[in-house]
Design a protein around this motif. Sequence first.
Motif, PDB file in Angstrom:
ATOM      1  N   ASN A  40      78.901  25.238  23.619  1.00 54.52           N
ATOM      2  CA  ASN A  40      79.359  25.131  22.234  1.00 54.52           C
ATOM      3  C   ASN A  40      80.189  23.875  21.996  1.00 54.52           C
ATOM      4  O   ASN A  40      80.206  23.352  20.888  1.00 54.52           O
ATOM      5  CB  ASN A  40      80.113  26.388  21.816  1.00 54.52           C
ATOM      6  N   ARG A  41      80.853  23.366  23.033  1.00 51.63           N
ATOM      7  CA  ARG A  41      81.550  22.084  22.895  1.00 51.63           C
ATOM      8  C   ARG A  41      80.542  20.955  22.676  1.00 51.63           C
ATOM      9  O   ARG A  41      80.748  20.084  21.833  1.00 51.63           O
ATOM     10  CB  ARG A  41      82.389  21.788  24.134  1.00 51.63           C
ATOM     11  N   TYR A  72      68.022  16.035   9.945  1.00 52.80           N
ATOM     12  CA  TYR A  72      68.269  17.465  10.174  1.00 52.80           C
ATOM     13  C   TYR A  72      67.361  17.993  11.294  1.00 52.80           C
ATOM     14  O   TYR A  72      67.795  18.774  12.134  1.00 52.80           O
ATOM     15  CB  TYR A  72      68.065  18.271   8.884  1.00 52.80           C
ATOM     16  N   THR A  73      66.126  17.526  11.329  1.00 52.88           N
ATOM     17  CA  THR A  73      65.197  17.919  12.400  1.00 52.88           C
ATOM     18  C   THR A  73      65.727  17.443  13.750  1.00 52.88           C
ATOM     19  O   THR A  73      65.672  18.186  14.740  1.00 52.88           O
ATOM     20  CB  THR A  73      63.793  17.339  12.127  1.00 52.88           C
ATOM     21  N   ARG A  74      66.246  16.241  13.806  1.00 55.43           N
ATOM     22  CA  ARG A  74      66.841  15.726  15.050  1.00 55.43           C
ATOM     23  C   ARG A  74      68.056  16.558  15.455  1.00 55.43           C
ATOM     24  O   ARG A  74      68.237  16.877  16.630  1.00 55.43           O
ATOM     25  CB  ARG A  74      67.247  14.259  14.891  1.00 55.43           C
ATOM     26  N   TYR A  75      68.877  16.889  14.482  1.00 50.20           N
ATOM     27  CA  TYR A  75      70.055  17.723  14.744  1.00 50.20           C
ATOM     28  C   TYR A  75      69.629  19.054  15.367  1.00 50.20           C
ATOM     29  O   TYR A  75      70.171  19.476  16.393  1.00 50.20           O
ATOM     30  CB  TYR A  75      70.821  17.950  13.435  1.00 50.20           C
ATOM     31  N   LYS A  76      68.671  19.710  14.765  1.00 45.70           N
ATOM     32  CA  LYS A  76      68.194  21.003  15.280  1.00 45.70           C
ATOM     33  C   LYS A  76      67.563  20.838  16.660  1.00 45.70           C
ATOM     34  O   LYS A  76      67.742  21.681  17.539  1.00 45.70           O
ATOM     35  CB  LYS A  76      67.194  21.649  14.310  1.00 45.70           C
ATOM     36  N   HIS A  77      66.818  19.760  16.867  1.00 47.52           N
ATOM     37  CA  HIS A  77      66.164  19.530  18.153  1.00 47.52           C
ATOM     38  C   HIS A  77      67.210  19.330  19.263  1.00 47.52           C
ATOM     39  O   HIS A  77      67.078  19.896  20.357  1.00 47.52           O
ATOM     40  CB  HIS A  77      65.224  18.323  18.072  1.00 47.52           C
ATOM     41  N   ILE A  78      68.222  18.549  19.000  1.00 46.27           N
ATOM     42  CA  ILE A  78      69.248  18.303  20.017  1.00 46.27           C
ATOM     43  C   ILE A  78      70.005  19.589  20.338  1.00 46.27           C
ATOM     44  O   ILE A  78      70.257  19.887  21.510  1.00 46.27           O
ATOM     45  CB  ILE A  78      70.206  17.177  19.575  1.00 46.27           C
ATOM     46  N   THR A  79      70.354  20.366  19.323  1.00 47.29           N
ATOM     47  CA  THR A  79      71.067  21.620  19.603  1.00 47.29           C
ATOM     48  C   THR A  79      70.168  22.598  20.364  1.00 47.29           C
ATOM     49  O   THR A  79      70.653  23.335  21.226  1.00 47.29           O
ATOM     50  CB  THR A  79      71.623  22.276  18.323  1.00 47.29           C
ATOM     51  N   ARG A  80      68.879  22.576  20.092  1.00 47.41           N
ATOM     52  CA  ARG A  80      67.938  23.426  20.845  1.00 47.41           C
ATOM     53  C   ARG A  80      67.844  22.953  22.299  1.00 47.41           C
ATOM     54  O   ARG A  80      67.805  23.760  23.224  1.00 47.41           O
ATOM     55  CB  ARG A  80      66.561  23.440  20.180  1.00 47.41           C
ATOM     56  N   THR A  83      70.730  24.329  24.164  1.00 40.97           N
ATOM     57  CA  THR A  83      70.561  25.750  24.469  1.00 40.97           C
ATOM     58  C   THR A  83      69.556  25.962  25.590  1.00 40.97           C
ATOM     59  O   THR A  83      69.792  26.740  26.512  1.00 40.97           O
ATOM     60  CB  THR A  83      70.103  26.513  23.200  1.00 40.97           C
ATOM     61  N   GLU A  84      68.441  25.250  25.535  1.00 39.20           N
ATOM     62  CA  GLU A  84      67.351  25.490  26.487  1.00 39.20           C
ATOM     63  C   GLU A  84      67.535  24.779  27.824  1.00 39.20           C
ATOM     64  O   GLU A  84      67.118  25.295  28.857  1.00 39.20           O
ATOM     65  CB  GLU A  84      66.020  25.061  25.869  1.00 39.20           C
ATOM     66  N   LYS A  85      68.127  23.610  27.824  1.00 43.08           N
ATOM     67  CA  LYS A  85      68.189  22.798  29.043  1.00 43.08           C
ATOM     68  C   LYS A  85      69.582  22.743  29.663  1.00 43.08           C
ATOM     69  O   LYS A  85      69.721  22.759  30.875  1.00 43.08           O
ATOM     70  CB  LYS A  85      67.711  21.364  28.775  1.00 43.08           C
ATOM     71  N   LEU A  86      70.613  22.638  28.839  1.00 49.73           N
ATOM     72  CA  LEU A  86      71.966  22.502  29.372  1.00 49.73           C
ATOM     73  C   LEU A  86      72.597  23.856  29.689  1.00 49.73           C
ATOM     74  O   LEU A  86      73.203  24.018  30.749  1.00 49.73           O
ATOM     75  CB  LEU A  86      72.845  21.746  28.376  1.00 49.73           C
ATOM     76  N   ALA A  87      72.459  24.822  28.796  1.00 52.18           N
ATOM     77  CA  ALA A  87      73.110  26.123  28.988  1.00 52.18           C
ATOM     78  C   ALA A  87      72.743  26.783  30.322  1.00 52.18           C
ATOM     79  O   ALA A  87      73.632  27.295  31.009  1.00 52.18           O
ATOM     80  CB  ALA A  87      72.817  27.048  27.816  1.00 52.18           C
ATOM     81  N   PRO A  88      71.465  26.782  30.744  1.00 52.54           N
ATOM     82  CA  PRO A  88      71.146  27.392  32.039  1.00 52.54           C
ATOM     83  C   PRO A  88      71.832  26.685  33.221  1.00 52.54           C
ATOM     84  O   PRO A  88      72.232  27.337  34.189  1.00 52.54           O
ATOM     85  CB  PRO A  88      69.631  27.258  32.150  1.00 52.54           C
ATOM     86  N   VAL A  89      71.999  25.384  33.127  1.00 55.31           N
ATOM     87  CA  VAL A  89      72.676  24.638  34.193  1.00 55.31           C
ATOM     88  C   VAL A  89      74.156  25.028  34.238  1.00 55.31           C
ATOM     89  O   VAL A  89      74.722  25.238  35.311  1.00 55.31           O
ATOM     90  CB  VAL A  89      72.504  23.116  34.011  1.00 55.31           C
ATOM     91  N   ILE A  90      74.774  25.136  33.078  1.00 56.76           N
ATOM     92  CA  ILE A  90      76.184  25.527  33.018  1.00 56.76           C
ATOM     93  C   ILE A  90      76.356  26.939  33.578  1.00 56.76           C
ATOM     94  O   ILE A  90      77.261  27.202  34.369  1.00 56.76           O
ATOM     95  CB  ILE A  90      76.712  25.439  31.568  1.00 56.76           C
ATOM     96  N   THR A  91      75.472  27.851  33.190  1.00 56.95           N
ATOM     97  CA  THR A  91      75.541  29.227  33.688  1.00 56.95           C
ATOM     98  C   THR A  91      75.373  29.258  35.199  1.00 56.95           C
ATOM     99  O   THR A  91      76.139  29.937  35.899  1.00 56.95           O
ATOM    100  CB  THR A  91      74.448  30.090  33.008  1.00 56.95           C
ATOM    101  N   SER A  92      74.408  28.523  35.707  1.00 59.94           N
ATOM    102  CA  SER A  92      74.183  28.485  37.156  1.00 59.94           C
ATOM    103  C   SER A  92      75.364  27.861  37.877  1.00 59.94           C
ATOM    104  O   SER A  92      75.783  28.339  38.936  1.00 59.94           O
ATOM    105  CB  SER A  92      72.906  27.712  37.474  1.00 59.94           C
ATOM    106  N   ARG A  93      75.916  26.812  37.316  1.00 59.17           N
ATOM    107  CA  ARG A  93      77.090  26.164  37.912  1.00 59.17           C
ATOM    108  C   ARG A  93      78.245  27.157  38.005  1.00 59.17           C
ATOM    109  O   ARG A  93      78.914  27.260  39.020  1.00 59.17           O
ATOM    110  CB  ARG A  93      77.492  24.939  37.085  1.00 59.17           C
ATOM    111  N   ASN A  94      78.455  27.921  36.940  1.00 61.99           N
ATOM    112  CA  ASN A  94      79.536  28.900  36.942  1.00 61.99           C
ATOM    113  C   ASN A  94      79.292  30.006  37.970  1.00 61.99           C
ATOM    114  O   ASN A  94      80.210  30.430  38.662  1.00 61.99           O
ATOM    115  CB  ASN A  94      79.729  29.502  35.554  1.00 61.99           C
ATOM    116  N   ARG A  95      78.055  30.444  38.077  1.00 61.17           N
ATOM    117  CA  ARG A  95      77.722  31.495  39.044  1.00 61.17           C
ATOM    118  C   ARG A  95      77.946  31.004  40.470  1.00 61.17           C
ATOM    119  O   ARG A  95      78.460  31.738  41.307  1.00 61.17           O
ATOM    120  CB  ARG A  95      76.277  31.950  38.861  1.00 61.17           C
ATOM    121  N   ILE A  96      77.574  29.777  40.749  1.00 62.27           N
ATOM    122  CA  ILE A  96      77.770  29.228  42.096  1.00 62.27           C
ATOM    123  C   ILE A  96      79.270  29.030  42.367  1.00 62.27           C
ATOM    124  O   ILE A  96      79.790  29.439  43.405  1.00 62.27           O
ATOM    125  CB  ILE A  96      77.025  27.888  42.255  1.00 62.27           C
ATOM    126  N   ALA A  97      79.954  28.404  41.419  1.00 62.59           N
ATOM    127  CA  ALA A  97      81.366  28.074  41.611  1.00 62.59           C
ATOM    128  C   ALA A  97      82.242  29.313  41.770  1.00 62.59           C
ATOM    129  O   ALA A  97      83.255  29.278  42.467  1.00 62.59           O
ATOM    130  CB  ALA A  97      81.866  27.232  40.446  1.00 62.59           C
TER     131      ALA A  97
END
Length: 191
Positions: A40-41, A72-80, A83-97
């Motif tokens: 969300n940051r 607006y399409t670019r804005y939505k694409h970047i936020t997507r 969600t799809e590419k960065l969030a799983p890495v953050i979640t995995s990093r937290n689980r490992i750490a």
Amino acid sequence: MHFLIIGIWAEARLRKVTFDPTGFDDADRTVIWGIGSQENRWKKCVELAFRRHHAIPADLNMKSAAIPQDDYTRYKHITRLLTEKLAPVITSRNRIAHGQWVHQLKSRSEDQWISSSALEVPNYCGLKARNEVLNQIGEIIGILVVSKPTFDRDYKSILEKLNSSEKDLDGKNQENFVRSLRKSSLRPSGG
């Protein structure tokens, strides 16, 4: 371990983006760092940058804002992408750490543990591709924060690199990579 490093890099890149002297001011940084989750940051960085470039007040919804459809399409694409590419890495990093390989804490507000599937660790080629994708997402957001004209100019080329890197996220080219390493180690040294 490499998965953890990629997650840490994502956090460091967020700091770099938010503290770039030509980007956000102290008030924007306070808003960004007042948000609890890394994902969300990142999204707030994107939103604030688009708002600044299009002079959209904070109380106006991005959907109803007077923003060109392409932007607006670019804005939505970047936020997507976040969600799809960065969030799983953050979640995995937290689980490992935090050692949550079998049981994962549901949230800070609930004192419950949930069983979760085993941590999926991609092979080297998958990790390398994931790192490249995150680099390109970080680059696109960093440019957006600093300069709208540069963002408009470079968006398409960075997106093409990102799409190319995404093709390797599954790590299916690992066998070819291993074969090439073995061949290179079998060659006699020239010295």
